[in-house]
Design a protein around this motif. Sequence first.
Motif, PDB file in Angstrom:
ATOM      1  N   PHE A  47       0.781  -0.831  -0.143  1.00  0.00           N
ATOM      2  CA  PHE A  47      -0.219  -0.002   0.190  1.00  0.00           C
ATOM      3  C   PHE A  47       1.424   1.526   0.269  1.00  0.00           C
ATOM      4  CE2 PHE A  47      -3.460   2.914   1.527  1.00  0.00           C
ATOM      5  CZ  PHE A  47      -4.241   2.438   0.150  1.00  0.00           C
ATOM      6  N   GLN A  48       0.480   2.114  -0.839  1.00  0.00           N
ATOM      7  CA  GLN A  48       1.376   3.371  -0.875  1.00  0.00           C
ATOM      8  C   GLN A  48       1.610   4.004   0.759  1.00  0.00           C
ATOM      9  OE1 GLN A  48       2.141   4.657  -3.031  1.00  0.00           O
ATOM     10  NE2 GLN A  48       0.898   3.617  -4.896  1.00  0.00           N
TER      11      GLN A  48
ATOM     12  N   PHE B  92      -7.120   1.922  -7.090  1.00  0.00           N
ATOM     13  CA  PHE B  92      -7.087   2.672  -8.291  1.00  0.00           C
ATOM     14  C   PHE B  92      -8.420   2.395  -8.780  1.00  0.00           C
ATOM     15  CE2 PHE B  92      -2.388   3.494  -8.626  1.00  0.00           C
ATOM     16  CZ  PHE B  92      -2.472   4.875  -7.652  1.00  0.00           C
TER      17      PHE B  92
ATOM     18  N   GLU C 103       1.995 -10.693 -16.305  1.00  0.00           N
ATOM     19  CA  GLU C 103       2.801 -11.578 -18.030  1.00  0.00           C
ATOM     20  C   GLU C 103       1.278 -12.871 -18.375  1.00  0.00           C
ATOM     21  OE1 GLU C 103       3.710 -11.063 -15.187  1.00  0.00           O
ATOM     22  OE2 GLU C 103       5.742  -9.755 -15.536  1.00  0.00           O
TER      23      GLU C 103
ATOM     24  N   TYR D  67      -1.636  -3.783 -12.418  1.00  0.00           N
ATOM     25  CA  TYR D  67      -0.939  -3.910 -11.448  1.00  0.00           C
ATOM     26  C   TYR D  67      -1.401  -3.394 -10.237  1.00  0.00           C
ATOM     27  CZ  TYR D  67       2.702  -4.913 -14.580  1.00  0.00           C
ATOM     28  OH  TYR D  67       3.345  -5.457 -15.234  1.00  0.00           O
TER      29      TYR D  67
ATOM     30  N   PRO E 159       3.091  -0.588 -12.291  1.00  0.00           N
ATOM     31  CA  PRO E 159       4.159  -1.576 -12.226  1.00  0.00           C
ATOM     32  C   PRO E 159       5.476  -1.043 -10.842  1.00  0.00           C
ATOM     33  CG  PRO E 159       4.658  -0.442 -13.888  1.00  0.00           C
ATOM     34  CD  PRO E 159       3.575   0.283 -13.416  1.00  0.00           C
ATOM     35  N   PRO E 160       6.089  -2.300 -10.974  1.00  0.00           N
ATOM     36  CA  PRO E 160       7.020  -2.021  -9.572  1.00  0.00           C
ATOM     37  C   PRO E 160       7.901  -1.408 -10.450  1.00  0.00           C
ATOM     38  CG  PRO E 160       6.094  -4.922  -9.855  1.00  0.00           C
ATOM     39  CD  PRO E 160       5.520  -3.577 -10.838  1.00  0.00           C
TER      40      PRO E 160
ATOM     41  N   VAL F 189      -3.649 -13.236 -12.144  1.00  0.00           N
ATOM     42  CA  VAL F 189      -2.233 -13.181 -12.179  1.00  0.00           C
ATOM     43  C   VAL F 189      -1.529 -12.858 -12.183  1.00  0.00           C
ATOM     44  CG1 VAL F 189      -4.108 -14.882 -12.987  1.00  0.00           C
ATOM     45  CG2 VAL F 189      -3.247 -12.970 -14.401  1.00  0.00           C
ATOM     46  N   PRO F 190      -0.562 -12.864 -12.595  1.00  0.00           N
ATOM     47  CA  PRO F 190       1.078 -12.150 -13.414  1.00  0.00           C
ATOM     48  C   PRO F 190       0.168 -11.374 -14.389  1.00  0.00           C
ATOM     49  CG  PRO F 190       1.670 -13.976 -12.769  1.00  0.00           C
ATOM     50  CD  PRO F 190       0.215 -14.270 -12.726  1.00  0.00           C
TER      51      PRO F 190
ATOM     52  N   GLY G  49      -2.023  -3.690  -6.387  1.00  0.00           N
ATOM     53  CA  GLY G  49      -2.931  -4.153  -5.316  1.00  0.00           C
ATOM     54  C   GLY G  49      -3.910  -4.221  -4.698  1.00  0.00           C
TER      55      GLY G  49
ATOM     56  N   GLU H 154      -3.728  -8.164 -10.505  1.00  0.00           N
ATOM     57  CA  GLU H 154      -2.275  -8.399  -9.226  1.00  0.00           C
ATOM     58  C   GLU H 154      -2.009  -9.545  -9.044  1.00  0.00           C
ATOM     59  OE1 GLU H 154      -0.883  -6.072  -6.811  1.00  0.00           O
ATOM     60  OE2 GLU H 154      -0.135  -7.914  -6.081  1.00  0.00           O
ATOM     61  N   SER H 155      -1.005  -9.508  -8.641  1.00  0.00           N
ATOM     62  CA  SER H 155      -0.418 -10.841  -8.322  1.00  0.00           C
ATOM     63  C   SER H 155      -0.233 -11.509  -7.422  1.00  0.00           C
ATOM     64  CB  SER H 155       1.062 -11.062  -9.186  1.00  0.00           C
ATOM     65  OG  SER H 155       2.437  -9.918  -8.548  1.00  0.00           O
TER      66      SER H 155
HETATM   67  C1  LIG Z   1       3.708  -0.191  -7.614  1.00  0.00           C
HETATM   68  S1  LIG Z   1       2.616  -1.262  -6.306  1.00  0.00           S
HETATM   69  C2  LIG Z   1       1.016  -0.863  -6.893  1.00  0.00           C
HETATM   70  C3  LIG Z   1      -0.203  -0.876  -5.725  1.00  0.00           C
HETATM   71  C4  LIG Z   1      -1.375  -0.241  -6.427  1.00  0.00           C
HETATM   72  N1  LIG Z   1      -1.927   0.364  -7.574  1.00  0.00           N
HETATM   73  C5  LIG Z   1      -1.587   0.822  -5.425  1.00  0.00           C
HETATM   74  O1  LIG Z   1      -0.977   2.148  -5.981  1.00  0.00           O
HETATM   75  O2  LIG Z   1      -1.599   0.251  -4.221  1.00  0.00           O
HETATM   76  C6  LIG Z   1       2.685  -2.489  -7.883  1.00  0.00           C
HETATM   77  C7  LIG Z   1       1.518  -3.613  -7.335  1.00  0.00           C
HETATM   78  O3  LIG Z   1       2.424  -4.574  -9.287  1.00  0.00           O
HETATM   79  C8  LIG Z   1       2.409  -6.428  -7.870  1.00  0.00           C
HETATM   80  N2  LIG Z   1       2.659  -6.924  -8.988  1.00  0.00           N
HETATM   81  C9  LIG Z   1       4.215  -7.132  -8.983  1.00  0.00           C
HETATM   82  N3  LIG Z   1       4.144  -7.680  -9.949  1.00  0.00           N
HETATM   83  C10 LIG Z   1       3.310  -7.653 -10.733  1.00  0.00           C
HETATM   84  C11 LIG Z   1       2.887  -8.995 -12.104  1.00  0.00           C
HETATM   85  N4  LIG Z   1       4.104  -9.317 -12.542  1.00  0.00           N
HETATM   86  N5  LIG Z   1       2.029  -8.814 -12.031  1.00  0.00           N
HETATM   87  C12 LIG Z   1       0.927  -8.255 -11.637  1.00  0.00           C
HETATM   88  N6  LIG Z   1       0.838  -7.687 -10.263  1.00  0.00           N
HETATM   89  C13 LIG Z   1       2.236  -7.631  -9.865  1.00  0.00           C
HETATM   90  C14 LIG Z   1       2.624  -6.278  -6.822  1.00  0.00           C
HETATM   91  O4  LIG Z   1       2.457  -7.227  -5.667  1.00  0.00           O
HETATM   92  C15 LIG Z   1       1.921  -4.896  -5.851  1.00  0.00           C
HETATM   93  O5  LIG Z   1       1.243  -4.359  -5.038  1.00  0.00           O
END
Ligand SMILES: C[S@@+](CC[C@H](N)C(=O)[O-])C[C@H]1O[C@@H](n2cnc3c(N)ncnc32)[C@H](O)[C@@H]1O
Length: 400
Positions: free
Chosen positions: A238-239, A275, A318, A269, A332-333, A315-316, A271, A289-290
């Motif tokens: 979480f932020q 959003f 990808e 992504y 994304p990360p 799922v991821p 979380g 979200e993965s």
């Molecule tokens: C920067 S955080 C953003 C989360 C959310 N958007 C927020 O603002 O609270 C990135 C999120 O992407 C997820 N994540 C990482 N790699 C992923 C992937 N390959 N596919 C889906 N989600 C992924 C992480 O678990 C994390 O929750």
Amino acid sequence: MDDPELADITIRSIAVGGDGVGPDADGRIVFVAGALTGERVTGRIHSSQKRHAHADLVEVLHASPDRVVPDCRFARAGCGGCGWAHVELTAQRRAKVAMVVEAVERLGGVTIRVDSGPDLPRRGFRTTVRMPVVSGRAGFHEHRSDAVVPVDECLVAHPLIDDLLAGPRAFPGVDELVIRVGARTGDRMVVADPGAGELDLPSDVLVVGADELAKDRRAWIHERVAGVDFRISARSFFQARPDGAEALVDAVRDAVGGERPDGPLVDLYAGVGLFSATVGAGGPVVAVESSRSAVADARSNLANRSATDAKVVGVPVERWRPSPAVAVVADPPRAGLGRGGVAKVGATGATRLALVSCDAGSLGRDVGLLAADGWVPEWSRLVDMFPDTPHVEVVTSFTR
Ligand SMILES: C[S@@+](CC[C@H](N)C(=O)[O-])C[C@H]1O[C@@H](n2cnc3c(N)ncnc32)[C@H](O)[C@@H]1O
């Protein structure tokens, strides 16, 4: 200089990540953590390649007017938690904007307008901290070191966290702590690694061992952002500040057109659904979200949004099969979207994209990949979530 590892460096700019960068006397480019544009410094080289090197700052020979004495006693004692505590605040924001503009131009081949966003408070904001614990005392690492500076207060931490450090409090038998609080709900949680043992903490604090989480114990706090209550489990992202999360929500809403998109919104992504539950409220949303724990939180958080027709896909990205959308949010990360993520965004057929980036370098690369795929970058907005550090958080608006 007699010591072959010492170099005299003139800092010309700030590189992605925050190091000062400039040539040494032989013209080799050197990155120096903590050095500022316009400074002349002595650096001790700690790693070196053919054309560039990295150095620790040994002495400032000519100081920038933006250099200040940190107002934190732990930063003065070597705490590496805030890498830019020695930089005046408006100069930090100028440097972050310049870092983003430069990265997007150099790596993405595009010139973009970058706004500096809202002025979020510099003190008492952080609602999550991860702290190493040595001999029962919690602290932060020195810069590029395993050494820990013990702290009994942290100026950037929310008072609900600071209260748990004061005393100083002892954390016997613990190697690492994660403290998470809900600034707007008052919830507090301490995750102790390897286990919680007999920690003596106020009765309102939810205390959990990492060993229990590994055996599937569920534990969460709640936080409120933009009028929505979010469940956040111990292992879910979480932020790190709710006012910053709100500023990101505003920027993402602006980036997708200022109103609820008229059709499906895809939240990549996602979380715990930040959003989806705000920008996406009142219409169809697909959240991808993965992380298992974040998926469970997102399902719970979006189930309460009765007007939102929401699907959470665990799922991821990808492995996700794209579904049609009018707008996409992608957060994304650090590595960014990359080619694979850009292809997934494009396959939705969306005409608007809000890209949330936490690294200027990956933002630059993603802008280049998206532009090659027909996306037109309109503007970027810096949301300065982490004052006193070189960390950037940027929302970029694209159309197609
Ligand atoms: C920067 S955080 C953003 C989360 C959310 N958007 C927020 O603002 O609270 C990135 C999120 O992407 C997820 N994540 C990482 N790699 C992923 C992937 N390959 N596919 C889906 N989600 C992924 C992480 O678990 C994390 O929750």
